[in-house]
Enzyme design. Structure first.
Site, short mmCIF file in Angstrom:
data_model
loop_
_atom_site.label_atom_id
_atom_site.label_comp_id
_atom_site.label_asym_id
_atom_site.label_seq_id
_atom_site.Cartn_x
_atom_site.Cartn_y
_atom_site.Cartn_z
N ASP A 190 -80.85 34.59 -41.54
CA ASP A 190 -81.92 33.63 -41.46
C ASP A 190 -83.04 34.23 -41.16
O ASP A 190 -83.08 34.90 -40.18
CB ASP A 190 -81.39 32.46 -40.63
N ASP A 233 -75.54 21.82 -48.37
CA ASP A 233 -74.80 21.53 -47.10
C ASP A 233 -74.20 19.99 -47.22
O ASP A 233 -74.95 19.19 -47.63
CB ASP A 233 -76.07 21.49 -45.78
#
Lengths: 199, 251
Positions: free
Chosen positions: B11, B130
């Protein structure tokens, strides 16, 4: 050493240039006929769709130029498929350097959710028969991404197996080709590119 | 034989690698180019770089970073995070990304998947999801797991495939950050429903979890961040282990 990378309407061309830079080789990414003809080595890479890229090559007279080259030429992925005689992707005649044809991967009935298409990821290569593949890399993994394949034929210089055995590499006279991406295949791939540059 | 892929995920915020714990707290862990190259050296099969920067300036930094990654990395990589425009995608591909993943943008504007596939080819298109399970039903969320949608996971992934997605990256929000293992049941059902590869994400805590996700979970690839970043397990160690379990991996 002058290396030309053929520029046309396909994706991922820069990756090959970056891979050569990592080996200390400065290449020229170009569609210029004179520069391509004058190069010691020519690389024909690319990711894309066969019929639209073939139409582009014809419109820019790159088709006859590539066919005509006398120095070592390396086709990668779509580049390899376009060097064959015909592709089922958009049903197009290709450059005809290799006699083999390009067909769509079709999983066996009931296997659609197991042998997925595209064939994406790392797979092994074997039955190696060209100067760019050192026998020591037999059964090593290289990186593939493709939905169409070249069947086994007399120009097959490397084999891989997905659904069935297919051509992972081709070789005829001064023309070399890989279905996989040597520029994305770690150290094994770098070795193959190095062998091509040394030809 | 096609190998199962191990994919460390990095990330990125303002050009630096971070990892969110349960999508909330964030810790910094280093330079993405350096970290990416070291994972490639260790035998990672692919990398994912997710941009979690919100600002416009940060996004420009990310495109520059993608070019540096492409120059230095000899394995394929996917980039994603906050992408909603075809022009953004084009810039990332031109910078050298092998694949681009879209998440919220695909749920808000599913036609973006078709446009990406048409313009760049399905092999470039990763649809990331997600999803949260509640009472047996899986709901995709947008905006980094903050807002539920009215879609359902299994029909949405099928739709994404039909629109031209080349791969599905599924993160279970129930499992992410827990280190208790992947969502193997949902993953197996996804894999059986689809004819494109499925990347499993969320819940990796030990090597057994990977063996499970590739057998019981039928995943094509396993993604994780913190267990690799904090050296809880190393890529070579994990691959040796999977090989002993007769799971095909690239060594």
């Amino acid at each position: 050493m002058k290396v030309a990378i053929i520029k046309y309407n396909a994706g991922n061309i820069m990756s090959v240039d970056y891979a050569l830079q990592r080996m200390g080789v400065q290449a020229t990414v170009t569609a210029d006929e004179k520069k391509i003809r004058a190069a010691d080595k020519v690389i024909f890479p690319g990711v894309g769709e066969a019929s639209t890229t073939m139409a582009y090559l014809k419109a820019h007279k790159l088709d006859s130029l590539i066919r005509d080259l006398k120095q070592p030429v390396l086709g990668i992925c779509l580049g390899m498929q376009l060097m064959c005689s015909f592709s089922e992707e958009g049903n197009t005649d290709c450059l005809g350097i290799f006699e083999e044809k390009v067909k769509r991967f079709i999983p066996e009935p009931g296997m659609e959710n197991i042998t997925k298409v595209p064939h994406m990821g790392w797979n092994t290569i074997f039955d190696l028969k060209s100067a760019i593949f050192d026998p020591s890399i037999t059964n090593k993994y290289v990186y593939f991404v493709h939905s169409y394949y070249v069947s086994l034929g007399k120009d097959t210089a490397a084999t891989s197996n997905y659904i069935f055995p297919f051509s992972a590499g081709l070789h005829k006279n001064n023309f070399y080709a890989t279905q996989f991406h040597p520029e994305k295949s770690g150290k094994v791939g770098a070795e193959i590119l190095k062998n091509f540059i040394k030809l | 034989m096609l190998a199962k892929r191990i994919i460390p995920c990095l990330d990125i915020r303002d050009g630096v690698t971070v990892k969110g714990i349960n999508f909330v707290n964030i810790r910094e862990v280093g330079d993405p180019v350096e970290l990416g190259a070291s994972y490639a050296e260790q035998g990672a099969d692919e990398l994912v770089f997710l941009d979690i920067t919100a600002s416009h300036e940060g996004r420009k930094t990310f495109v520059k970073l993608v070019k540096r990654i492409a120059e230095n990395l000899n394995i394929p990589f996917t980039v994603g995070g906050g992408i909603s425009e075809l022009s953004d995608i084009e810039a990332l591909l031109a910078a050298g990304a092998d694949k681009v993943s879209i998440n919220s943008a695909a749920l808000k504007n599913p036609d973006l998947i078709d446009q990406m596939a048409l313009n760049f080819g399905s092999q470039f298109v990763v649809v990331a999801i997600d999803a949260l399970e509640k009472e047996g039903s899986w709901t995709p969320y947008i905006n980094g797991g903050r807002i539920p949608t009215d879609k359902e996971l299994f029909s949405w992934t099928k739709e994404a495939q039909n629109r031209g997605a080349g791969e599905i990256l599924f993160t279970s929000m129930n499992h992410d950050g827990t280190k208790n293992g992947f969502a193997c049941e949902a993953l197996a059902r996804l894999s059986e429903n689809l004819s494109i590869p499925v990347i499993a994400s969320g819940g990796a805590g030990n090597m057994e979890h990977y063996a499970e996700v590739f057998t019981k979970g039928k995943a094509d690839a396993g993604l994780a961040a913190s267990i690799f970043h904090f050296n809880e397990i190393s890529v070579p160690q994990l691959k040796e282990y999977l090989m002993k379990k007769n799971i095909p991996v690239r060594l």
